[in-house]
Enzyme design. Structure first.
Site, PDB file in Angstrom:
ATOM      1  CG  ASP A  42     -45.952  26.655   4.832  1.00 29.32           C
ATOM      2  OD1 ASP A  42     -46.374  25.953   3.664  1.00 29.32           O
ATOM      3  OD2 ASP A  42     -45.744  26.269   5.616  1.00 29.32           O
ATOM      4  CE1 TYR A  47     -44.813  24.213  11.067  1.00 29.67           C
ATOM      5  CE2 TYR A  47     -45.579  25.874   9.897  1.00 29.67           C
ATOM      6  CZ  TYR A  47     -45.828  24.631   9.955  1.00 29.67           C
ATOM      7  OH  TYR A  47     -44.062  24.522   8.902  1.00 29.67           O
ATOM      8  CE  LYS A  72     -46.187  23.150   5.950  1.00 26.48           C
ATOM      9  NZ  LYS A  72     -46.255  24.103   6.844  1.00 26.48           N
ATOM     10  CG  HIS A 105     -46.373  18.722   8.731  1.00 28.09           C
ATOM     11  ND1 HIS A 105     -46.968  20.104   9.362  1.00 28.09           N
ATOM     12  CD2 HIS A 105     -45.026  19.524   8.551  1.00 28.09           C
ATOM     13  CE1 HIS A 105     -45.893  20.681   9.075  1.00 28.09           C
ATOM     14  NE2 HIS A 105     -44.678  20.473   8.851  1.00 28.09           N
TER      15      HIS A 105
HETATM   16  N1  LIG Z   1     -43.039  21.545   6.099  1.00 26.89           N
HETATM   17  C1  LIG Z   1     -42.355  21.458   7.103  1.00 26.89           C
HETATM   18  O1  LIG Z   1     -42.518  19.970   7.956  1.00 26.89           O
HETATM   19  C2  LIG Z   1     -41.099  22.880   7.522  1.00 26.89           C
HETATM   20  C3  LIG Z   1     -40.236  22.441   8.118  1.00 26.89           C
HETATM   21  C4  LIG Z   1     -39.676  23.141   8.671  1.00 26.89           C
HETATM   22  C5  LIG Z   1     -40.363  25.816   8.395  1.00 26.89           C
HETATM   23  N2  LIG Z   1     -40.872  24.782   7.387  1.00 26.89           N
HETATM   24  C6  LIG Z   1     -42.142  25.892   7.023  1.00 26.89           C
HETATM   25  O2  LIG Z   1     -41.044  27.141   6.379  1.00 26.89           O
HETATM   26  C7  LIG Z   1     -41.121  28.496   7.394  1.00 26.89           C
HETATM   27  C8  LIG Z   1     -39.538  28.725   6.928  1.00 26.89           C
HETATM   28  O3  LIG Z   1     -38.200  28.036   7.811  1.00 26.89           O
HETATM   29  P1  LIG Z   1     -38.049  28.208   8.888  1.00 26.89           P
HETATM   30  O4  LIG Z   1     -38.914  29.029   9.741  1.00 26.89           O
HETATM   31  O5  LIG Z   1     -37.039  27.434   9.381  1.00 26.89           O
HETATM   32  O6  LIG Z   1     -37.092  29.057   8.892  1.00 26.89           O
HETATM   33  P2  LIG Z   1     -36.183  30.602   8.087  1.00 26.89           P
HETATM   34  O7  LIG Z   1     -36.953  31.052   6.825  1.00 26.89           O
HETATM   35  O8  LIG Z   1     -35.056  30.258   7.050  1.00 26.89           O
HETATM   36  O9  LIG Z   1     -35.490  31.623   8.690  1.00 26.89           O
HETATM   37  C9  LIG Z   1     -36.189  31.841   9.829  1.00 26.89           C
HETATM   38  C10 LIG Z   1     -35.894  32.587  10.991  1.00 26.89           C
HETATM   39  O10 LIG Z   1     -34.295  33.639   9.781  1.00 26.89           O
HETATM   40  C11 LIG Z   1     -34.848  35.037  10.768  1.00 26.89           C
HETATM   41  N3  LIG Z   1     -34.796  35.773   9.090  1.00 26.89           N
HETATM   42  C12 LIG Z   1     -35.737  35.941   8.646  1.00 26.89           C
HETATM   43  N4  LIG Z   1     -35.810  37.012   7.177  1.00 26.89           N
HETATM   44  C13 LIG Z   1     -34.089  38.050   7.716  1.00 26.89           C
HETATM   45  C14 LIG Z   1     -33.624  38.118   7.112  1.00 26.89           C
HETATM   46  N5  LIG Z   1     -33.378  38.932   6.087  1.00 26.89           N
HETATM   47  N6  LIG Z   1     -32.154  38.122   7.358  1.00 26.89           N
HETATM   48  C15 LIG Z   1     -30.934  37.762   8.142  1.00 26.89           C
HETATM   49  N7  LIG Z   1     -32.725  37.045   9.429  1.00 26.89           N
HETATM   50  C16 LIG Z   1     -33.556  36.665   8.412  1.00 26.89           C
HETATM   51  C17 LIG Z   1     -36.013  35.089  10.925  1.00 26.89           C
HETATM   52  O11 LIG Z   1     -36.516  35.468  12.551  1.00 26.89           O
HETATM   53  P3  LIG Z   1     -36.841  37.230  12.500  1.00 26.89           P
HETATM   54  O12 LIG Z   1     -38.060  36.594  13.148  1.00 26.89           O
HETATM   55  O13 LIG Z   1     -36.116  37.807  13.992  1.00 26.89           O
HETATM   56  O14 LIG Z   1     -36.602  37.468  11.180  1.00 26.89           O
HETATM   57  C18 LIG Z   1     -35.798  33.613  11.682  1.00 26.89           C
HETATM   58  O15 LIG Z   1     -34.846  33.348  13.005  1.00 26.89           O
HETATM   59  C19 LIG Z   1     -41.937  27.797   8.287  1.00 26.89           C
HETATM   60  O16 LIG Z   1     -42.102  29.302   9.201  1.00 26.89           O
HETATM   61  C20 LIG Z   1     -42.759  26.952   7.953  1.00 26.89           C
HETATM   62  O17 LIG Z   1     -43.443  28.243   7.394  1.00 26.89           O
HETATM   63  C21 LIG Z   1     -41.908  24.342   6.682  1.00 26.89           C
END
Ligand SMILES: NC(=O)c1ccc[n+]([C@@H]2O[C@H](COP(=O)([O-])OP(=O)(O)OC[C@H]3O[C@@H](n4cnc5c(N)ncnc54)[C@H](OP(=O)(O)O)[C@@H]3O)[C@@H](O)[C@H]2O)c1
Length: 272
Positions: A42, A47, A72, A105
């Site tokens: 994704d 980004y 997106k 998005h």
């Molecule tokens: N459509 C939208 O508006 C929107 C908004 C936000 C996000 N997104 C998408 O959704 C994806 C995921 O959301 P996100 O990046 O906001 O947050 P997330 O995936 O919920 O959390 C990422 C964080 O969790 C840590 N992490 C990863 N695996 C872990 C584990 N097994 N145990 C503990 N901590 C862990 C990572 O640190 P480390 O790197 O140190 O592992 C990072 O700091 C984004 O990357 C993006 O592609 C879309």
């Protein structure tokens, strides 16, 4: 890998999120993820890593038709000609001829939704995307979008994790046959110190992140956890060899509230 089927799309239930992954480390983690079995990546124009995501795809050596790539369109490109041009620019950066999923998005009230959805469907007709969908759409907007869209919408990508109750929008998605793609599915890492998830995890020999992701996929949500660490890639995909009981599912559901958002949406448009 399991798949979620929605309005003609077959979406791998776990994808790698790539927000905030940049440069060589982004390309490397995408490559490693695919080598470890991820089949869904994704990304998004905003980004600023589509180029590196594309590098990672190619470095993995896995055939293009085995991968599911989502990007997106940012809200400043929602006027019809802008949308087509910017989708083509994304493909140039990714070095792909089409993406598997092209999403709006965020909603943009300054461009008529009917025009943007027409342009999104046209991008599909042109072969720029195999499927189209939306992100951050409320129930009312989703109902409107489904009524207006010339092409079937296959998903609504929304923030969803145990701290955020998304019952209403999940029900709306189900009513329309649209998949929920859960972003920030591990609450931006906050779940790693959650006592309830840790306790349930002890029963199954799993980490809090795995319990959290299992709880989501067991509801047929697609999840796109992001990590920058290779060792966590395997952890986050290791959720298909156990199941949560009805009581455990219910216990995690009880953790959710209406105000559990994790993201401050620093780059999100402010409409009012
Ligand atoms: N459509 C939208 O508006 C929107 C908004 C936000 C996000 N997104 C998408 O959704 C994806 C995921 O959301 P996100 O990046 O906001 O947050 P997330 O995936 O919920 O959390 C990422 C964080 O969790 C840590 N992490 C990863 N695996 C872990 C584990 N097994 N145990 C503990 N901590 C862990 C990572 O640190 P480390 O790197 O140190 O592992 C990072 O700091 C984004 O990357 C993006 O592609 C879309």
């Amino acid at each position: 890998m399991q798949f979620i089927e929605a309005n003609g799309a077959r979406i791998p239930a776990i994808g790698l999120g790539t927000w905030e992954l940049r440069g060589r480390s982004c390309a490397r983690i995408v490559e490693q993820a695919i080598k470890l079995g991820y089949r869904h990546i994704d990304t998004a124009q905003v980004y600023e890593n589509e180029r590196e995501v594309g590098e990672g795809l190619r470095a993995s050596g896995v055939r293009r038709d085995e991968l599911f790539i989502a990007t997106k369109i940012w809200t400043t490109h929602f006027a019809p000609h802008d949308l087509e041009r910017s989708a083509k620019e994304s493909l140039v950066r990714l070095r792909l001829s089409e993406v598997d999923l092209l999403l709006l998005h965020w909603p943009n009230p300054h461009v008529p939704l009917v025009e943007t959805l027409g342009a999104l469907a046209h991008a599909k007709t042109l072969g720029l995307a195999r499927h189209v969908g939306v992100s951050n759409f409320t129930v009312a907007l989703l109902d409107e979008a489904v009524a207006l869209s010339p092409a079937p919408l296959v998903c609504n990508q929304i923030e969803y994790h145990p701290y955020l109750d998304q019952t209403k929008v999940r029900k709306a998605c189900a009513r329309h046959g649209i998949a929920v793609v859960a972003y920030s599915p591990i609450a931006r890492g906050k779940i790693k110190s959650d006592a309830t998830l840790a306790r349930i995890g002890q029963v199954h020999g799993k980490t809090p992140a795995q319990i959290c992701l299992r709880w989501l996929v067991q509801q047929d949500a697609v999840v796109i956890p992001r990590t920058s660490r290779v060792e966590r890639l395997s952890e986050n995909i290791g959720v298909f060899d156990f199941a949560l009981s009805d009581d455990e599912m219910a216990e995690v559901f009880r953790m959710g509230g209406a105000d559990g958002r994790m993201t401050n949406y620093a780059f999100a448009p402010k409409w009012d």
